[in-house]
Design a protein around this motif. Structure first.
Motif, PDB file in Angstrom:
ATOM      1  N   ASP A 380       0.838  -1.210   0.000  1.00  0.00           N
ATOM      2  CA  ASP A 380       0.000   0.000   0.000  1.00  0.00           C
ATOM      3  C   ASP A 380       0.871   1.256   0.000  1.00  0.00           C
ATOM      4  O   ASP A 380       0.565   2.245  -0.679  1.00  0.00           O
ATOM      5  N   CYS A 381       1.939   1.204   0.771  1.00  0.00           N
ATOM      6  CA  CYS A 381       2.854   2.355   0.827  1.00  0.00           C
ATOM      7  C   CYS A 381       3.466   2.602  -0.550  1.00  0.00           C
ATOM      8  O   CYS A 381       3.473   3.744  -1.042  1.00  0.00           O
ATOM      9  N   GLY A 384       0.996   4.137  -2.963  1.00  0.00           N
ATOM     10  CA  GLY A 384       0.830   5.586  -2.741  1.00  0.00           C
ATOM     11  C   GLY A 384       2.018   6.368  -3.286  1.00  0.00           C
ATOM     12  O   GLY A 384       1.853   7.402  -3.943  1.00  0.00           O
TER      13      GLY A 384
END
Ligand code: PLP
Length: 394
Positions: A380-381, A384
């Motif tokens: 997820d990081c 982003g």
């Protein structure tokens, strides 16, 4: 950090963080900030940091005996060698202190084997983009010019062919060749996998030519790829194998394993090292291997690796900046279309340790005990960060 930069040799470009403590897959810096570790000391801490059983084995042994040299027998060393022989193709083990030293021993053994047979064979065929270490012999065996720059003349006797090119290897093997030296999966070269049938063809070639096959499993070994040794994936076993990195979960150790007929070429005085297989380190290594097998860590690594790869492939579908996702088990590379250093720095900021090889490849080598939730948070990081880069580029 400023003090270190004044007094340490400048051989590493370090991330601006002082790590003071670790537990499992988490490490903490001097300010108490937590990071999830996807580097694991460069594929070393396979059981995570401060594993209680390894800590106990280490402390118990440290209280009994640190070191006596190899002029005497010690139990932890013998038990570790027995474990390795029982779980591999090999019949004998030589212990040393690092990966480069294990490869040095392998190179010396291959030459010595043919010397004992009065055959004039000393050359070794290696792969382009390989990495085998930084000592003079092992950098000479390494297929990357940047590792050799400034150290020429390198040791003679190494010939290079592209990885996965069996025809080129056939042409490179001559009457002077004693061995082929390969990483079954190239690590530092960018996580490059053998094509189906390649390692089998190399084995056949070695058998036909009567030469030795050496596998450098320093990065791939000890469960990293979801098998104890990577060669098990391919149904091909070598004559000599080098190990280091994860063998003692973070204590410095190397090992060179060989079949009996080959190992015979090393008699007393042929090769040696003061610290090799010292009791404290071998006690920790033995416990590491026991935990890995008794607690099903290697099978879990295979399963977690499949999950990780599937999440990264989803990410690749969403971001054009990802060129390729490659890996086996928890030895994974994600190749970007631009230098990956900014992602490493941004990851650090957000509490993740990841590293970058060959400038454009993000390498993920977490402890084998990493949980899916940690992988989800990292993916997820990255999602982003990559979306942010794309927005800025528009
Ligand atoms: N061989 C391989 C495949 C490696 O990945 C490494 C280290 O990255 C080495 C050898 C050298 O090991 P060491 O740094 O312990 O000398």
């Amino acid at each position: 950090m400023a003090q270190a930069d004044r007094v340490m040799a400048k051989t590493y470009l370090r991330q601006p963080v002082v790590i003071t403590r670790g537990e499992g897959t988490t490490v903490w810096d001097a300010d108490g900030k937590a990071y999830t570790d996807f580097v694991a000391g460069i594929a070393v801490c396979n059981l995570g940091h401060a594993h209680p059983r390894v800590v106990k084995a280490l402390c118990d042994q440290a209280g009994r005996l640190f070191h006596v040299s190899n002029l005497y027998y010690t139990q932890p060393q013998t038990e570790l060698a027995t474990w390795l022989v029982d779980h591999s193709f090999a019949d004998r083990v030589f212990f040393c202190n690092s990966g480069a030293e294990a490869n040095e021993a392998a190179i010396k053994l291959a030459r010595r084997y043919f010397h004992e047979r009065a055959e004039r064979r000393h050359r070794i065929v290696c792969a382009e983009k390989s990495f085998h270490g930084r000592t003079m012999a092992t950098l000479s065996a390494t297929g990357q010019d940047k590792i050799k720059t400034g150290f020429q003349p390198v040791l003679d006797g190494f010939d290079f062919v592209p990885f996965n090119d069996i025809a080129a290897m056939k042409r490179a093997v001559t009457g002077e060749t004693c061995a082929v030296l390969l990483e079954p999966i190239q690590g530092e070269g960018g996580i490059r996998l053998p094509e189906p049938g390649y390692l089998q063809a190399v084995r056949e070639l070695c058998d036909q030519a009567g030469i030795l096959l050496i596998f450098d499993e320093i990065q791939t070994g000890i469960g990293r790829t979801g098998k104890l040794f990577a060669y098990e994936h391919y149904g091909v076993s070598p004559d000599i194998m080098s190990l280091a990195k994860a063998l003692a979960n973070g204590l410095p150790i190397g090992a060179m394993l060989a079949r009996e007929a080959v190992a015979q070429a090393f008699g007393p005085g042929a090769h040696a090292t003061t610290f090799g297989g010292t009791p404290v380190v071998t006690a920790a290594a033995l416990e590491t291997l026991r935990v890995l097998t008794e607690e099903g860590v290697i099978d879990k690594a295979a399963e977690t690796g499949r999950y990780f790869m599937s999440r990264l492939r989803e990410l690749k579908d969403r971001h054009a900046s990802i060129v390729a996702v490659r890996g086996v088990g928890l030895m994974i590379g994600m190749e970007m279309n631009a230098p990956a250093a900014p992602l490493v720095a941004a990851g650090l900021d957000r509490g993740f340790l990841v590293n970058c090889i060959q400038e454009t490849v993000l390498r993920f080598a977490p402890p084998l005990v990493v949980e899916r939730a940690a992988i989800d948070r990292l993916v997820d990081c990255l999602d982003g960060l990559l979306a942010g880069e794309e927005d800025r580029a528009q």
